[in-house]
Write a protein that holds these residues in place. Structure first.
Motif, short mmCIF file in Angstrom:
data_model
loop_
_atom_site.label_atom_id
_atom_site.label_comp_id
_atom_site.label_asym_id
_atom_site.label_seq_id
_atom_site.Cartn_x
_atom_site.Cartn_y
_atom_site.Cartn_z
N UNK A 30 0.61 -1.32 -0.08
CA UNK A 30 0.09 0.11 0.05
C UNK A 30 0.74 1.13 -0.02
N UNK A 31 2.23 1.17 0.49
CA UNK A 31 2.92 2.46 0.29
C UNK A 31 3.78 2.58 -0.63
N UNK A 32 4.23 1.59 -1.24
CA UNK A 32 5.55 1.62 -2.14
C UNK A 32 5.24 0.65 -3.41
N UNK A 33 5.88 0.96 -4.49
CA UNK A 33 6.00 0.13 -5.71
C UNK A 33 7.64 0.25 -5.95
N UNK A 34 8.05 -1.25 -6.18
CA UNK A 34 9.71 -1.48 -6.49
C UNK A 34 9.56 -1.92 -7.86
N UNK A 35 10.49 -1.50 -8.67
CA UNK A 35 10.68 -2.14 -9.98
C UNK A 35 12.18 -1.74 -10.10
N UNK A 36 12.72 -2.38 -11.47
CA UNK A 36 14.04 -2.53 -11.95
C UNK A 36 14.17 -1.47 -12.59
N UNK A 37 15.34 -0.65 -12.56
CA UNK A 37 15.91 0.55 -13.05
C UNK A 37 16.06 0.01 -14.53
N UNK A 38 15.54 0.69 -15.68
CA UNK A 38 15.83 0.20 -16.85
C UNK A 38 17.21 0.81 -17.40
N UNK A 39 17.82 1.85 -16.73
CA UNK A 39 19.09 1.98 -16.96
C UNK A 39 20.03 1.90 -15.76
N UNK A 40 20.30 0.44 -15.56
CA UNK A 40 20.73 0.15 -14.18
C UNK A 40 22.17 0.47 -14.21
N UNK A 41 22.66 0.65 -13.04
CA UNK A 41 23.82 0.87 -12.68
C UNK A 41 24.84 -0.38 -12.28
N UNK A 42 24.05 -1.51 -12.37
CA UNK A 42 24.59 -2.66 -12.13
C UNK A 42 23.19 -3.72 -12.20
N UNK A 43 23.76 -4.86 -12.21
CA UNK A 43 22.68 -6.09 -11.96
C UNK A 43 21.73 -5.99 -10.63
N UNK A 44 20.39 -5.95 -10.83
CA UNK A 44 19.51 -5.94 -9.69
C UNK A 44 19.11 -4.43 -8.87
N UNK A 122 25.38 6.85 -12.62
CA UNK A 122 23.86 6.98 -12.35
C UNK A 122 23.40 7.64 -13.50
N UNK A 123 22.29 7.13 -14.00
CA UNK A 123 21.23 7.98 -15.04
C UNK A 123 22.13 8.10 -16.36
N UNK A 124 22.81 6.92 -16.77
CA UNK A 124 23.46 6.61 -17.70
C UNK A 124 23.53 5.23 -18.36
N UNK A 125 24.19 5.08 -19.43
CA UNK A 125 24.51 3.88 -20.18
C UNK A 125 23.23 3.24 -21.09
N UNK A 126 23.26 1.83 -21.17
CA UNK A 126 22.48 1.42 -22.16
C UNK A 126 21.19 1.05 -21.44
N UNK A 127 20.05 1.09 -22.08
CA UNK A 127 18.70 0.86 -21.90
C UNK A 127 18.39 -0.73 -21.96
N UNK A 128 17.97 -1.38 -20.62
CA UNK A 128 17.75 -2.75 -20.80
C UNK A 128 16.25 -3.08 -21.10
N UNK A 129 15.89 -4.09 -21.97
CA UNK A 129 14.58 -4.54 -22.03
C UNK A 129 14.01 -5.25 -21.05
N UNK A 130 12.79 -5.37 -20.90
CA UNK A 130 12.18 -6.23 -20.02
C UNK A 130 12.49 -7.69 -20.15
N UNK A 131 12.78 -8.08 -21.20
CA UNK A 131 13.19 -9.43 -21.50
C UNK A 131 14.73 -9.57 -20.64
#
Length: 144
Positions: A30-44, A122-131
């Motif tokens: 009810x308080x939060x939503x967590x999701x993976x960053x599509x421009x990740x600084x690292x795995x996870x 932070x906030x750079x690099x290649x965009x990752x796909x959902x797959x």
């Protein structure tokens, strides 16, 4: 953008909350939503955003919302640690553009780190796909 600019409901995280943009979700309560960053600084690299209110950054979050939201951040960090078994976990947050904030909806970063493995900027690099992100998300979800 100044620290005290008005909240923009067209920001990407607000659109994710409204279901207007996709995300690779790992947790929701009810308080939060967590999701993976599509421009990740690292795995996870996981982002945890509050679901209520229009807080641009932590300073804006109403006091009544802090406790539940921070418990959600902690739950996500624990699941990242359990699901991915990193050597360490960084939990961080930016307030305002000069501090490094690039999306102006409050969010905490949960970034697993491993010895000998570089972390990207932070906030750079290649965009990752959902797959590409789905298998990592499944491992984090298994940590709850």
């Amino acid at each position: 953008m100044t620290l005290h600019a008005p909240y923009d409901p067209s920001n990407i995280f607000a659109k994710i909350l409204r279901g207007e943009m996709p995300s690779v979700k790992v947790y929701e309560d009810e308080a939060a939503l967590a999701f993976l960053d599509v421009f990740p600084m690292g795995e996870g690299h996981t982002l945890v955003i509050p679901k209520r209110g229009e807080a641009r950054h932590f300073i804006d979050l109403p006091e009544a919302e802090v406790g539940g939201y921070m418990l959600s951040v902690q739950k996500v960090a624990r699941a990242v640690e359990k699901g991915l078994s990193p050597d360490g976990v960084r939990i961080f947050q930016f307030n305002g553009a000069p501090a490094g904030q690039s999306v102006f909806h409050l969010h905490f970063h949960v970034l697993p780190v491993w010895e000998g493995r570089a972390v990207g900027p932070h906030a750079t690099g290649a965009m990752k796909s959902a797959a590409e992100l789905d298998p990592v998300a499944a491992r984090i979800r298994a940590g709850f």
